[in-house]
Motif scaffolding. Structure first.
Motif, PDB file in Angstrom:
ATOM      1  N   GLY A 183      -4.790  -0.518 -13.604  1.00  0.00           N
ATOM      2  CA  GLY A 183      -3.978  -1.170 -12.573  1.00  0.00           C
ATOM      3  C   GLY A 183      -5.761  -1.509 -11.850  1.00  0.00           C
ATOM      4  N   SER A 184      -6.031  -0.387 -12.050  1.00  0.00           N
ATOM      5  CA  SER A 184      -6.870  -0.032 -10.331  1.00  0.00           C
ATOM      6  C   SER A 184      -8.274  -1.251 -11.327  1.00  0.00           C
ATOM      7  CB  SER A 184      -7.633   1.032  -9.934  1.00  0.00           C
ATOM      8  OG  SER A 184      -8.647   1.874 -11.285  1.00  0.00           O
ATOM      9  N   ILE A 185      -8.582  -1.502 -12.302  1.00  0.00           N
ATOM     10  CA  ILE A 185      -9.770  -2.199 -12.285  1.00  0.00           C
ATOM     11  C   ILE A 185      -9.647  -3.691 -11.339  1.00  0.00           C
ATOM     12  CG2 ILE A 185     -11.110  -3.615 -14.442  1.00  0.00           C
ATOM     13  CD1 ILE A 185     -10.438  -0.887 -15.961  1.00  0.00           C
ATOM     14  N   ILE A 198       4.808   4.394  -7.240  1.00  0.00           N
ATOM     15  CA  ILE A 198       3.416   5.000  -7.507  1.00  0.00           C
ATOM     16  C   ILE A 198       2.824   4.483  -8.107  1.00  0.00           C
ATOM     17  CG2 ILE A 198       3.580   7.315  -7.879  1.00  0.00           C
ATOM     18  CD1 ILE A 198       6.387   7.945  -7.462  1.00  0.00           C
ATOM     19  N   ILE A 199       2.366   4.124  -9.070  1.00  0.00           N
ATOM     20  CA  ILE A 199       1.268   3.890 -10.063  1.00  0.00           C
ATOM     21  C   ILE A 199       0.347   2.823  -9.328  1.00  0.00           C
ATOM     22  CG2 ILE A 199       0.674   2.573 -11.890  1.00  0.00           C
ATOM     23  CD1 ILE A 199       2.336   4.333 -13.827  1.00  0.00           C
ATOM     24  N   GLY A 200       1.057   1.398  -8.412  1.00  0.00           N
ATOM     25  CA  GLY A 200       0.095   1.372  -7.311  1.00  0.00           C
ATOM     26  C   GLY A 200      -0.136   1.843  -6.343  1.00  0.00           C
ATOM     27  N   LEU A 201       0.559   2.781  -5.516  1.00  0.00           N
ATOM     28  CA  LEU A 201      -0.248   3.713  -5.154  1.00  0.00           C
ATOM     29  C   LEU A 201      -2.247   4.055  -5.446  1.00  0.00           C
ATOM     30  CD1 LEU A 201      -0.256   4.355  -2.105  1.00  0.00           C
ATOM     31  CD2 LEU A 201       1.074   6.240  -2.989  1.00  0.00           C
ATOM     32  N   PRO A 205     -15.040  -2.320   4.258  1.00  0.00           N
ATOM     33  CA  PRO A 205     -14.451  -1.957   5.220  1.00  0.00           C
ATOM     34  C   PRO A 205     -12.765  -0.839   5.514  1.00  0.00           C
ATOM     35  CG  PRO A 205     -14.538  -4.432   5.074  1.00  0.00           C
ATOM     36  CD  PRO A 205     -15.681  -3.570   3.586  1.00  0.00           C
ATOM     37  N   VAL A 206     -13.115  -0.515   6.398  1.00  0.00           N
ATOM     38  CA  VAL A 206     -11.757   0.489   5.736  1.00  0.00           C
ATOM     39  C   VAL A 206     -10.790  -0.330   6.318  1.00  0.00           C
ATOM     40  CG1 VAL A 206      -9.935   1.909   7.438  1.00  0.00           C
ATOM     41  CG2 VAL A 206     -12.759   2.777   7.490  1.00  0.00           C
ATOM     42  N   GLY A 207     -10.213  -1.115   7.094  1.00  0.00           N
ATOM     43  CA  GLY A 207      -9.453  -1.892   7.034  1.00  0.00           C
ATOM     44  C   GLY A 207      -8.943  -2.983   6.068  1.00  0.00           C
ATOM     45  N   ASN A 208      -9.860  -3.509   5.361  1.00  0.00           N
ATOM     46  CA  ASN A 208      -9.973  -3.999   3.612  1.00  0.00           C
ATOM     47  C   ASN A 208      -9.401  -3.013   2.764  1.00  0.00           C
ATOM     48  OD1 ASN A 208     -10.905  -6.138   5.225  1.00  0.00           O
ATOM     49  ND2 ASN A 208     -12.335  -6.478   3.304  1.00  0.00           N
ATOM     50  N   ALA A 209      -9.572  -1.853   2.623  1.00  0.00           N
ATOM     51  CA  ALA A 209      -9.421  -0.014   2.107  1.00  0.00           C
ATOM     52  C   ALA A 209      -7.882  -0.539   1.764  1.00  0.00           C
ATOM     53  CB  ALA A 209      -9.923   0.233   1.667  1.00  0.00           C
ATOM     54  N   ILE A 210      -6.951  -0.366   3.190  1.00  0.00           N
ATOM     55  CA  ILE A 210      -6.083  -0.448   3.593  1.00  0.00           C
ATOM     56  C   ILE A 210      -5.199  -1.455   2.810  1.00  0.00           C
ATOM     57  CG2 ILE A 210      -4.162  -0.306   5.105  1.00  0.00           C
ATOM     58  CD1 ILE A 210      -6.710   1.651   6.994  1.00  0.00           C
ATOM     59  N   VAL A 211      -5.257  -2.570   3.348  1.00  0.00           N
ATOM     60  CA  VAL A 211      -4.923  -3.803   2.960  1.00  0.00           C
ATOM     61  C   VAL A 211      -5.246  -3.490   0.954  1.00  0.00           C
ATOM     62  CG1 VAL A 211      -5.124  -6.163   2.748  1.00  0.00           C
ATOM     63  CG2 VAL A 211      -5.308  -5.271   5.016  1.00  0.00           C
ATOM     64  N   LEU A 236      -2.085  -3.827  -1.309  1.00  0.00           N
ATOM     65  CA  LEU A 236      -2.120  -5.064  -2.304  1.00  0.00           C
ATOM     66  C   LEU A 236      -1.453  -4.515  -3.313  1.00  0.00           C
ATOM     67  CD1 LEU A 236      -2.770  -8.193  -1.619  1.00  0.00           C
ATOM     68  CD2 LEU A 236      -4.768  -7.075  -3.276  1.00  0.00           C
ATOM     69  N   SER A 237      -2.398  -2.809  -3.595  1.00  0.00           N
ATOM     70  CA  SER A 237      -1.876  -2.788  -5.605  1.00  0.00           C
ATOM     71  C   SER A 237      -0.528  -2.589  -5.553  1.00  0.00           C
ATOM     72  CB  SER A 237      -2.868  -1.836  -5.095  1.00  0.00           C
ATOM     73  OG  SER A 237      -2.632  -0.729  -6.099  1.00  0.00           O
ATOM     74  N   VAL A 238      -0.059  -1.847  -4.309  1.00  0.00           N
ATOM     75  CA  VAL A 238       0.978  -1.751  -4.689  1.00  0.00           C
ATOM     76  C   VAL A 238       2.437  -2.933  -4.974  1.00  0.00           C
ATOM     77  CG1 VAL A 238       3.258  -0.303  -3.420  1.00  0.00           C
ATOM     78  CG2 VAL A 238       0.914   0.606  -3.040  1.00  0.00           C
ATOM     79  N   VAL A 239       1.963  -3.780  -3.689  1.00  0.00           N
ATOM     80  CA  VAL A 239       3.274  -4.698  -3.718  1.00  0.00           C
ATOM     81  C   VAL A 239       2.909  -5.707  -5.299  1.00  0.00           C
ATOM     82  CG1 VAL A 239       3.440  -6.966  -2.565  1.00  0.00           C
ATOM     83  CG2 VAL A 239       2.821  -4.985  -1.793  1.00  0.00           C
TER      84      VAL A 239
END
Ligand code: ADP
Ligand code: MG
Length: 944
Positions: free
Chosen positions: A273-275, A868-871, A906-912, A916-919
Motif C-alpha cells: 500500500g505504501s508504494i 491501521i494498515i493505511g496508517l 515537507p512535514v505538513g505534506n508528510a502528515i497529509v 491520505l493513506s488512512v483515508v
C-alpha cells in the motif's frame, strides 16, 4: 425447549432447486444429547445451521423457549448466536493466526465482556477441555483432537444453552473421536447438544437420542418429545433478545491483535500500500525542492532588483514599447513609386524626452505609510526602503598631512584642478560653469547635484523594521573580514568587492595613499605619458581605526559681512578650520566587509558604508541649520547673493547682473571678460546665433586688441564696460552667466530635505507573484491618484523575467499533474490490496458471524484493520521517502552540479500523506468490508 415446526429450506442454483429440508418438525429438550444421522446431502448441516441461526428457513417456525423467531431481525439472530449457541465444526474453524486463548476469547470479545474477565473465563473453558497448558499455542501447533477441544472450549465459553456440533469427529481417528464424544457427553449433562455425525456406532454409544434424516425429511426419531400440552398450546410470542455488543474500540483492539499476530503479512500489505504513497511523496519531495529553488531564485532576483521608484525616472518600458511600435510601422511595405518619410527616429526622440518624468514620492510615501494598502500586503522580508539625498563632504588628511576630499581627492580652486580631477570627481567638465555658476547639474535628470555626497559613500540598508542597523539582505550577503559592522552614526565600514579590491581613486580619496602621488599620476595622464600606478596592497590595520571628517553641506557655507552666504567647500584653509570645529562629524572606520562568495545581491557598492542613523542625523542637522532656516524664511531671495529667484522683468535681471559682476573678485572678472570676448569672437561668424552677438561685438573687438592685458587691467576695463552697458546686454549677461538658481535648488544644495520626500523608494518583495501584485497595486494607485502624483517606474524584473515565470508555472503544473496521477494510481492500488485481503479472509468472517458478531462488528473489525494498515502504509511511505531522498539528492546534486535543488518532504505534506493513506485505505477497504459483512455466514463457513 427448542421447537422446529414444519421448517422447509430450498437452495436455488440457477434453474435447479434443491429441497434441503422438507417440512421438518422436531422438538428438542433443554438437556439432551441428540445425534443426527443421515447420508451425505440429506440436509444435516442445513438443519444445524437453521437451529443455530446461521441460515434461515423458508417456511415454518423455530420456537425458542416459546418465542417465535419468525420476525427476528439480523441483530436478534446475532444475539441469539452469541448468547444461546455454541458451534463446533468438523474442520475446527479456528482462526489460524491467533493463539488458542484468543480464539476462545473471541465469543466473549464480541459480546463486550471486559478483557480480564474474558481471559479468566477462556482459561477456565480451556482447562475444562484439558488444554490449560496450551493457552499460548497457535492452532497449527496442536493435534486435530486438541484443536477440536479448543473449538468445544470456544463453544462453551459463553455458557450457551445449545451446543451444535457438525461432524465433530469427522476428521479424527477413532481414539481421539472417543475423547471428543466423552467431552460432548459431559457437556450435554446440563444443556442441549445437537451433533451431526456419519458414525452410527459413536452415535448409538454416546447420544441419548438418534434422529435420522434423509432427503430433507426425518425418517426416524429414537426418543420423540412431545411437550406438555400447556406448553405447546401457548401460542409462540415474539420477543427480541438482548443484542451482542462490541464497541468500536474493541474492534480496533481486536484488529490490532489480529495484525500483531501476523506481523510479516501486515508489513507486506502495508508496504504494498505504501508504494503509491512513496510515489506521491517522492514527487512532492522533488517538487518541493524545485519550488524552494524557484522561490529562492525569485527572492534572490527580487533582492537584487527591488521595485525601485526614483524621484526622477526614465521610463524604459514605455520607451521600449514605443520603439516596438515604430519598428512595426517600419515593417509596412512601401511601394516603389515615391519617397516615404520615416518618423521612427523623431518619434523615438520624442518618446525619450517624454519618458523622463518626475515622480511625486511624498504623495506615494504617504500612500505607502497609510494603513490597508495593497502594496504592504505583498512586501517581502527586506521591506520598503526609502533613500534620501543627503548632502555632505568627507575629508581626511593623507600621510603627508595634505587635506583630502573624498569627492575628488583635492580641495581647492579651479587653478589647481586638472581636467582629469574634475572628471574623476564627477563635476561638469566646463571650466566656465564651475567658475561662474554655483549649480552642478546631473546630466540625465537635470536635477541639482551640488554638494552631493561622495560617490563612494553608501548607506547600509537596515532591516525592514529599522530595528537592526544592518538588514538581513546586507548581513546575508556580506562578510566582515576585519573589525565589525558599525554600531552608531559615527562608525563606518570599508566595503571591498569579491576580490578584496577597492578602486584606487577611492583609496586616494580616503587619504590612504599620498595625495601628491595622485597628482603626479594625473599629470602624467594629462601629458599623455605612460601612467605608473601604485597598487601596493594596504593592510587592514592601516584602514580600520582611521577617522574621517564629515562636513554637512549646510556647514560648508560661511556668512559674509554683506549678509550673503558663501560656499567655502573648495577653500582648503576654510575647510581645515571647519573640520576641526564642532561642525564636523567624526567617522571612524571600524571594519572592512566584502560580499560573500555566492552573494545573491550586492546592495552595498564598494567604498564606504555608513548607517541610517547618520542619514537621520544629517537630515536633522540640515533642517535646523542657520542657512537653511534663513532661506526658508525668505522664499524670494537667494541667501547666497541676495538676488531675486528667477526675476521676470528685464530691469531686475540687468540690475542683478551688474550687482553680480561687481561682487566678483579681480581674477574672476578677468576670466569672465575673456570668456565673453571668446564667445563673441566665436559668434561673429555665426549670423543671428544669439541676440547678444551684436552687443558683444564691441567687447570682442576690444578684447582682440587687448589680449596682452594683465588681469587687473582687464578687470578694470570690464567694470567700465558693465557700468555703461545697456539693459539688453546686461540681460544677455544675466541669462548666460548669472544663475540665481531656485529656492528648491538652494534647499537641496544645503541638504535640507523632508523625511516625507525620499529621493527613491525601493520595495523589496520575495516572489514574482508578489512583485506582480505590487505592480498591480501601483497601477491601482495611479488610477486614483491625481495626474501629477502618478508614479512611473521601470519594472526591470518584469522585463527580464516574463518568459521565465511562464516556464516556472509550466513546471509547477507538470509536477502537480504528476502528483495527481500518482494519487489516483496509489488509491486504486490500496483499494485492490484491501479487497484481496478481505476476500482471503472470508472464512474468518464466517467464524466471527457464527460467534454472533453483527454485520457492523465485522465491517468495523475490517475497517479498523484497513485503517491501521493505511496508517502503517503511510508511515512506511513517508519513512522510505525520507530515506530515498538521501540517494536521490546525491544524484540530483551530482547531475546538476549544484546542491541548490534538494528533494525534501515537507512535514505538513508528510502528515497529509499519512492521513491520505488512512483515508484511501479505508475507502478502498469499505466496499470489500461491506461485502464481507453482508456475506451469508453459512456460505462463508462452507468456503474453504
Ligand atoms: P449434509 O450436511 O447432510 O451433507 P447439507 O445440509 O450440507 O447436507 O446439504 C443439503 C443439500 O443442500 C445438498 O444437496 C446441498 O448440495 C444443498 N446445499 C447446501 N447448501 C447449499 C447452498 N448454499 N447452495 C445450494 N445448495 C446447497
Ligand atoms: Mg454436512
Amino acid at each position: 425447549m427448542l421447537q422446529i415446526q414444519g421448517i422447509s429450506k430450498q437452495y436455488k442454483t440457477g434453474d435447479f432447486v434443491q429441497q434441503a429440508l422438507d417440512d421438518v418438525s422436531l422438538n428438542l429438550r433443554d438437556s439432551e444429547f441428540v445425534a443426527i444421522l443421515g447420508p451425505s446431502g440429506s440436509g444435516k448441516t442445513t438443519l444445524l445451521n437453521i437451529i443455530g441461526g446461521l441460515d434461515h428457513y423458508d417456511s415454518g417456525d423455530l420456537v425458542i423457549n416459546g418465542i417465535s423467531t419468525k420476525q427476528y431481525k439480523s441483530r436478534d439472530w446475532d444475539s441469539y448466536r452469541n448468547h444461546t449457541i455454541g458451534f463446533v465444526f468438523q474442520s475446527y474453524n479456528l482462526i489460524p493466526h491467533q493463539t488458542i486463548l484468543s480464539n476462545v476469547e473471541l465469543a466473549l470479545t464480541i459480546s463486550g465482556v471486559p478483557r480480564s474477565e474474558r481471559r479468566q473465563r477462556a482459561r477456565k473453558a480451556l482447562e475444562q477441555v484439558g488444554l490449560g497448558a496450551h493457552v499460548d499455542k497457535k492452532p497449527n501447533q496442536l493435534s486435530g483432537g486438541q484443536m477440536q477441544r479448543v473449538a468445544i472450549a470456544r463453544a462453551l465459553v459463553n455458557d450457551p444453552d445449545i451446543v451444535l456440533a457438525d461432524e465433530p469427529t469427522g476428521a479424527l481417528d477413532s481414539e481421539t473421536s472417543v475423547q471428543i464424544m466423552e467431552l460432548l457427553k459431559e457437556v450435554a449433562k446440563d444443556r442441549l447438544v445437537v451433533m451431526v455425525t456419519h458414525n452410527p456406532e459413536l452415535a448409538y454409544q454416546y447420544a441419548t437420542r438418534i434422529v435420522e434424516l434423509k432427503d430433507g425429511m426425518i425418517r426416524s426419531d429414537s426418543d420423540p418429545y412431545e411437550p406438555a400440552s400447556d406448553e405447546s398450546t401457548a401460542a409462540p410470542v415474539h420477543r427480541t433478545m438482548g443484542r451482542a455488543s462490541m464497541s468500536f474500540l474493541t474492534s480496533i483492539a481486536l484488529s490490532f491483535n489480529n495484525l500483531r499476530t501476523k506481523k510479516g503479512r501486515t508489513f507486506l500489505t502495508s508496504f504494498a500500500g505504501s508504494i503509491g504513497i512513496i510515489g506521491i511523496a517522492l514527487i512532492i519531495s522533488v517538487s518541493a525542492g524545485v519550488n524552494t529553488y524557484i522561490a529562492n531564485i525569485q527572492r534572490e532576483t527580487m533582492t537584487a532588483y527591488p521595485i525601485t521608484i526614483d524621484e526622477q525616472t526614465f521610463d524604459l518600458t514605455s520607451m521600449m514599447t514605443s520603439g516596438k511600435q515604430s519598428a512595426e510601422n517600419q515593417g509596412k511595405k512601401h511601394g516603389n513609386d515615391a519617397i516615404y518619410p520615416d518618423d521612427t527616429a523623431i518619434k523615438g526622440t520624442a518618446s525619450m524626452t517624454s519618458s523622463i518624468t518626475e515622480n511625486n514620492l511624498s504623495a506615494f510615501k504617504k500612500y505607502l505609510d497609510g494603513k490597508n494598502n495593497a502594496v504592504r500586503e505583498h512586501v517581502g522580508s527586506a521591506g520598503i526602503q526609502y533613500s534620501y539625498d543627503t548632502k555632505f563632504s568627507v575629508y581626511s588628511h593623507d600621510a603627508d598631512g595634505t587635506l583630502v576630499n573624498a569627492d575628488g581627492v583635492t580641495v581647492g580652486g579651479s587653478g589647481s584642478t586638472s581636467m582629469a580631477d574634475q572628471m574623476a570627481n564627477g563635476s561638469l567638465m566646463s571650466a566656465d560653469s564651475s567658475t561662474f555658476t554655483s549649480t552642478r547639474v546631473s546630466m540625465l535628470t537635470g536635477k541639482t547635484d551640488q554638494n552631493a555626497a561622495p560617490s563612494s559613500f553608501h548607506e547600509i540598508m537596515p532591516s525592514a523594521d529599522g530595528k537592526q542597523n544592518v538588514g538581513k539582505v546586507v548581513s546575508d550577503n556580506y562578510q566582515v573580514v576585519k573589525g565589525s559592522w558599525p554600531k552608531n552614526k559615527n562608525e563606518v565600514v570599508v566595503v571591498l568587492d569579491e576580490n578584496n579590491s577597492l578602486s584606487l581613486t577611492t583609496v586616494y580619496e580616503l587619504g590612504l595613499k599620498s595625495a601628491s602621488d595622485y597628482h603626479d599620476m594625473m599629470n602624467q595622464l594629462n601629458s599623455g605619458d605612460k601612467v605608473k600606478t601604485d597598487t601596493k596592497k594596504i593592510n587592514y590595520g592601516d584602514v580600520v581605526g582611521r577617522t574621517l571628517k564629515l562636513l554637512p553641506a549646510c556647514d560648508q557655507y560661511v556668512k559674509g559681512d554683506d549678509g550673503h552666504w558663501t560656499y567655502v567647500g573648495d577653500d582648503a584653509d576654510q575647510i581645515n578650520t571647519l573640520i576641526d570645529s564642532d561642525k564636523a562629524i567624526d567617522l571612524k572606520i571600524v571594519g572592512v566587509v566584502k560580499p560573500v562568495a555566492d552573494a545573491d545581491a550586492t546592495p552595498l557598492s564598494s567604498g564606504v558604508g555608513y548607517m541610517r542613523a547618520l542619514t537621520d542625523a544629517l537630515i536633522d542637522r540640515a533642517a535646523s541649520s542657520q542657512i537653511g532656516t534663513e532661506q526658508k524664511a525668505d522664499k524670494t531671495h537667494n541667501v547666497l547673493n541676495g538676488m531675486t529667484f528667477s526675476p521676470s522683468d528685464d530691469a531686475t535681471k540687468a540690475q542683478d547682473a551688474r550687482a553680480y559682476v561687481v561682487s566678483l573678485g579681480v581674477s574672476k572678472k578677468a576670466q569672465m571678460a575673456q570668456s565673453l570676448m571668446a564667445s563673441a569672437q566665436g559668434m561673429t561668424g555665426q549670423a543671428g546665433a544669439a541676440g547678444q552677438a551684436g552687443q558683444q561685438g564691441a567687447a570682442a573687438q576690444q578684447g582682440a586688441a587687448t589680449a596682452q592685458m594683465s588681469e587687473q587691467q582687464l578687470a578694470e576695463r570690464f567694470d567700465a564696460y558693465i557700468a555703461t552697458a545697456d539693459e539688453s546686454t546686461l540681460v544677455a549677461i544675466y541669462n548666460q552667466y548669472v544663475s540665481t538658481g531656485s529656492y528648491n535648488d538652494n534647499l537641496a544644495d544645503f541638504g535640507v530635505i523632508s523625511r516625507s520626500a525620499p529621493s527613491s523608494i525601493n520595495i523589496y518583495v520575495d516572489s514574482f507573484e508578489d512583485k506582480n501584485a505590487i505592480n498591480d497595486a501601483i497601477d491601482d494607485y495611479n488610477e486614483t491618484a491625481k495626474e501629477k502624483d502618478k508614479i512611473t517606474y521601470t519594472d526591470y524584473v518584469g522585463l527580464m523575467m516574463n518568459s521565465v515565470t511562464t516556464i516556472i508555472n509550466v513546471i509547477t503544473y507538470v509536477l502537480i499533474a504528476f502528483v495527481a496521477v500518482s494519487l489516483v494510481v496509489s488509491s486504486i492500488m490500496i483499494g485492490i490490496i484491501t479487497y484481496i485481503s478481505v476476500l482471503e479472509r472470508t472464512k474468518e468472517i464466517g467464524i466471527l458471524r457464527a460467534m454472533g458478531a453483527s454485520k457492523r462488528n465485522v465491517s468495523n473489525v475490517f475497517n479498523a484493520e484497513t485503517g491501521i494498515i493505511g496508517l502503517l502504509a503511510g508511515l512506511i511511505g513517508v519513512g522510505v521517502t525520507v530515506l530515498l531522498n538521501i540517494p536521490i539528492n546525491s544524484v540530483l546534486h551530482y547531475f546538476m552540479g549544484t546542491d541548490e535543488v534538494s528533494a525534501v518532504l515537507p512535514v505538513g505534506n508528510a502528515i497529509v500523506l499519512v492521513i491520505l493513506s488512512v483515508v484511501l485505505t479505508l475507502i478502498g477497504g469499505l466496499i470489500p468490508s461491506r461485502g464481507a459483512a453482508k456475506r451469508d455466514p453459512a456460505t462463508a463457513l462452507r468456503t474453504e
